[in-house]
Design a protein around this motif. Structure first.
Motif, mmCIF file in Angstrom:
data_model
loop_
_atom_site.group_PDB
_atom_site.id
_atom_site.type_symbol
_atom_site.label_atom_id
_atom_site.label_comp_id
_atom_site.label_asym_id
_atom_site.label_seq_id
_atom_site.Cartn_x
_atom_site.Cartn_y
_atom_site.Cartn_z
ATOM 1 N N SER A 159 42.766 36.204 32.406
ATOM 2 C CA SER A 159 42.729 36.792 33.749
ATOM 3 C C SER A 159 42.912 38.293 33.576
ATOM 4 N N CYS A 161 42.612 42.544 35.411
ATOM 5 C CA CYS A 161 42.310 43.453 36.513
ATOM 6 C C CYS A 161 41.937 44.819 35.950
ATOM 7 N N SER A 206 50.854 46.011 39.933
ATOM 8 C CA SER A 206 50.162 44.917 40.596
ATOM 9 C C SER A 206 49.823 43.803 39.609
ATOM 10 N N CYS A 207 49.354 44.219 38.442
ATOM 11 C CA CYS A 207 48.990 43.261 37.387
ATOM 12 C C CYS A 207 50.225 42.486 36.910
ATOM 13 N N ALA A 209 52.934 41.934 38.679
ATOM 14 C CA ALA A 209 53.358 41.032 39.770
ATOM 15 C C ALA A 209 52.504 39.770 39.789
ATOM 16 N N LYS A 210 51.209 39.938 39.500
ATOM 17 C CA LYS A 210 50.299 38.782 39.540
ATOM 18 C C LYS A 210 50.259 38.024 38.218
ATOM 19 N N GLU A 211 51.022 38.520 37.253
ATOM 20 C CA GLU A 211 51.052 37.920 35.904
ATOM 21 C C GLU A 211 49.659 37.764 35.293
ATOM 22 N N GLN A 212 48.883 38.819 35.460
ATOM 23 C CA GLN A 212 47.547 38.831 34.859
ATOM 24 C C GLN A 212 47.670 39.074 33.356
#
Ligand SMILES: Nc1nc2c(ncn2[C@@H]2O[C@H](COP(=O)(O)OP(=O)(O)OP(=O)(O)O)[C@@H](O)[C@H]2O)c(=O)[nH]1
Ligand SMILES: [Mg+2]
Length: 342
Positions: A159, A161, A206-207, A209-212
């Motif tokens: 995943s 971003c 953001s990345c 937080a989203k665990e990308q």
């Protein structure tokens, strides 16, 4: 040009046809690499073929001519001298008896210069996100390479971003947005003229937080002055380090192979000022001077992670030293290589 070499079995593996499967029309990776290096091949190997045409023996004069050819293909003085020195030693030991010997040893020497640079990018999946910063002067292919790389990494199941860190050039954000939409990956962006470091800082937050798995950050290739650009890139590294002291995990310098020796100078500046962990060498399809790969490798000693061989989404390739040299020497006629279809 006639073919001096039998196909290397290691490279050939990649191009074997499974007789049970109908061959799709898509050319194999190796065939694509070969066609994209055709201009360099013409510059280098076709001249070599002419050089030895009709010759039964190799002599010092022929090696002198070979030296000129290698220099013209942009291999650089150090690599060229080194290769000619090795060939001269073999000649003195009577180990270069015919053109075939010469070509075989030349190929071996070329490979030995490139093999240490073949170190693929390894994504550490324990580091979330694994942060990749893309840097380089304007027009080298940073944004395009981000799109191609993101496509590959996504296909590998990661995943990811993207961060629109080029806030300077008009339309840079839109260009990356097109890639993000095409690949269906999130893009963190702000308005044109925003602080690049702040965009990339937000993106990392953001990345996280989203665990990308992966964040790829685009950066500007040109600001008002070169020192502004270097300061901005250093600031980006600093702010990333505030959120994750180990970030960025990879700083990829994108170099346009068509710019020859200029590319080398740029690379030296970025390496010294910013610190670079790997290279992407783009536009090898558009140059007869692909020999710059050797010069850059020798001068910088940095891993070549990928090469750009065209404008298609698939045209970013992990660097494979053996395949690269093989592609420089192989016959071009596709009809002779029906097994090149996968
Ligand atoms: N033929 C060819 N073209 C390429 C390759 N890589 C990039 N390009 C083209 O090079 C041009 C510039 O690419 P960008 O990705 O916009 O370059 P950039 O480094 O982001 O440029 P700036 O944003 O101005 O700093 C585009 O037209 C790309 O399609 C390659 O490997 N081969
Ligand atoms: Mg760009």
């Amino acid at each position: 040009m006639f073919n001096f070499f039998k196909k290397d079995p290691k490279v050939a593996q990649d191009t074997q046809t499974n007789p049970d499967k109908p061959a799709p029309s898509k050319p194999s990776l190796f065939a694509r690499l070969k066609s994209s290096l055709s201009r360099t091949r013409t510059q280098l190997t076709s001249k070599l073929a002419n050089l030895v045409l009709g010759k039964k023996e190799i002599d010092a004069e022929l090696l002198h001519q070979l030296e000129k050819i290698l220099l013209e293909a942009d291999l650089g003085v150090v690599v060229t001298k080194n290769i000619i020195q090795k060939l001269t030693q073999s000649l003195d030991r009577k180990q270069l008896n015919n053109p075939q010997d010469l070509f075989t040893q030349l190929k071996t020497e070329l490979e030995s210069h490139l093999l240490p640079l073949e170190q693929p990018l390894v994504i550490n999946t324990e580091t979330k996100p694994f942060v990749i910063m893309m840097i380089g002067v304007n027009g080298t292919g940073k944004t395009t390479s981000i799109g191609k790389l993101a496509h590959q990494l996504k296909n590998q199941g990661h995943s990811l971003c993207l961060a629109a860190g080029d806030t300077f050039r008009a339309a840079a954000v839109e260009q990356l947005q097109v890639w993000a939409d095409r690949l269906a990956v999130p893009l963190i962006k702000q308005h044109s003229g925003a602080d690049s470091a702040s965009v990339i800082f937000d993106a990392l937050q953001s990345c996280q937080a989203k665990e990308q798995d992966i964040l790829i950050a685009d950066t500007a290739g040109r600001l008002h002055t070169k020192s502004n650009l270097m300061d901005e890139l250093k600031k980006i590294k600093r702010v990333l380090g505030k959120l994750d002291p180990t970030a960025p995990h990879e700083v990829l310098l994108v170099i346009d192979a068509t710019t020859g020796q200029n590319a080398l100078q740029q690379a030296e500046v970025f390496t010294k000022e910013i610190g670079v962990t790997g290279l992407i060498l783009t536009k090898l399809d558009g140059t007869a001077r692909g020999g710059i790969v050797f010069a850059i490798g020798q001068k910088l000693g940095l891993p070549i992670r990928y090469i750009g061989v065209g404008e298609d989404i698939e045209d970013l390739r992990p660097f494979d030293a053996k395949a690269f040299v093989e592609a420089l020497f192989e016959e071009t006629e596709e009809t002779e290589h029906t097994s090149d279809k996968i």
